[in-house]
Design an enzyme around this catalytic site. Structure first.
Site, PDB file in Angstrom:
ATOM      1  N   LEU A 122       0.858  -1.177   0.000  1.00 48.39           N
ATOM      2  CA  LEU A 122       0.000   0.000   0.000  1.00 48.39           C
ATOM      3  C   LEU A 122       0.896   1.230   0.000  1.00 48.39           C
ATOM      4  CD1 LEU A 122      -2.678  -0.970   2.715  1.00 48.39           C
ATOM      5  CD2 LEU A 122      -2.951  -1.038   0.231  1.00 48.39           C
ATOM      6  N   ASP A 123       0.434   2.307  -0.622  1.00 52.20           N
ATOM      7  CA  ASP A 123       1.195   3.546  -0.584  1.00 52.20           C
ATOM      8  C   ASP A 123       1.366   4.007   0.860  1.00 52.20           C
ATOM      9  OD1 ASP A 123       1.185   3.535  -3.350  1.00 52.20           O
ATOM     10  OD2 ASP A 123      -0.634   4.751  -3.478  1.00 52.20           O
ATOM     11  N   LYS A 124       2.395   4.794   1.103  1.00 50.96           N
ATOM     12  CA  LYS A 124       2.712   5.261   2.453  1.00 50.96           C
ATOM     13  C   LYS A 124       1.487   5.838   3.160  1.00 50.96           C
ATOM     14  CE  LYS A 124       5.521   8.689   4.918  1.00 50.96           C
ATOM     15  NZ  LYS A 124       6.568   9.740   4.790  1.00 50.96           N
TER      16      LYS A 124
END
Length: 315
Positions: free
Chosen positions: A138-140
């Site tokens: 998942l993106d940050k």
């Protein structure tokens, strides 16, 4: 000195056609890129049982890669005692609920303090599994559910399920604009030619499909559910910008706020809720358990920032 052995089969999806050094950095993220490149040059890397010492060797996918090394002084990603929000765990898999702001694995700008560092601390043998068992990322600043494989058997099974699109992943997001109806975005995605940290839609990119449907409409915003058919970097964020409904708060793909009232409403939300991330949460995941072969699913409620914004928009 006893040699340490690491091995993995190269998945086809997302790996075919890439250089050997790039492949190793994805499969063995617990080790630095310089460390892996040194092992290649030192004849410590084998492809299907044969030595390969060229970092730029192109990999087709499906090969078995084995690394033998006795050099324990080469830099590695260190175990760190970082708390993980565990939703489910057994001897084969781990399901976590990632908070916004926590990076999945070390990279430029985030050398430590990641989920990978936490896994190395929590499970002493997980370094022998490709990517330390991380199946997807998942993106940050995207929150929500992730699955981690705790054994090489589970890793290979889950990677195969992902490749065959048998892992159901759903998200909830808040988009800017009043969406009329749900639909499907089927448009390829590739790395932006000039902004290297961004992705963009382009006919030359990789096949990317996002399903979306409306949960609730507001005056200037829409609460939307997403289902990924493919899993490209920033896929939902890029696809929503492509159709003119960027995610609220998205620092990369947020688009331009248009209209006086619309702009003022967004500015009020950013200030009131201190929103500096995309309003996106991975709320559901479902797949066949790699060992029991039973269909299992997990849900995670929205994080507090998104709950508060939705309550505000309903007023």
């Amino acid at each position: 000195m006893e040699k340490k052995e690491l091995s993995a089969c190269v998945p086809f999806m997302g790996f075919s056609g890439k250089r050997l050094d790039q492949i190793l950095s994805k499969l063995f993220m617990q080790y630095s890129r310089s460390c892996l490149k040194k092992w290649i040059i030192m004849n410590n890397v084998y492809i299907n049982g044969k030595i390969e010492n060229q970092p730029d060797k192109k990999i087709l996918g499906g090969e078995k890669i084995t690394i033998y090394s006795t050099d324990e002084k080469l830099p590695i990603n260190l175990p760190q005692n970082i708390a993980l929000n565990t939703i489910y765990e057994d001897s084969n898999i781990l399901i976590i609920n990632k908070p916004p702001g926590l990076v999945v694995h070390p990279g430029a700008g985030n050398q430590d303090g990641t989920i990978l560092n936490a896994l190395l601390y929590r499970y002493t043998n997980i370094s022998s599994i490709p990517r330390c068992g991380i199946i997807h990322r998942l993106d940050k600043d995207t929150s929500g559910l992730m699955v981690i494989a705790k054994t090489i058997f589970s890793y290979n099974k889950l990677v195969t399920l992902l490749k065959k699109r048998k892992i159901i992943r759903k998200y909830q997001g808040i988009i800017k604009g009043n969406m009329i109806s749900g639909g499907i975005v089927n448009y390829p995605i590739m790395r932006h030619p000039f902004k290297r940290i961004c992705m963009t839609t382009d006919s030359l990119g990789k096949k990317s499909i996002t399903h979306y449907k409306i949960i609730n409409r507001f005056k200037f915003h829409t609460h939307v559910s997403f289902r990924l058919e493919t899993g490209r970097t920033h896929q939902i964020r890029v696809h929503m910008l492509h159709i003119g409904y960027p995610l609220l708060g998205d620092p990369l793909y947020g688009g331009i706020d248009y209209g006086c009232n619309y702009f003022q409403e967004n500015r009020n939300i950013y200030r009131k809720f201190n929103l500096f991330r995309q309003a996106l949460h991975a709320d559901y995941i479902e797949f066949i358990h790699p060992f029991t072969q039973k269909v299992m699913s997990w849900s995670a409620s929205l994080p507090q920032d998104m709950k508060d914004i939705l309550l505000y928009l309903k007023k």
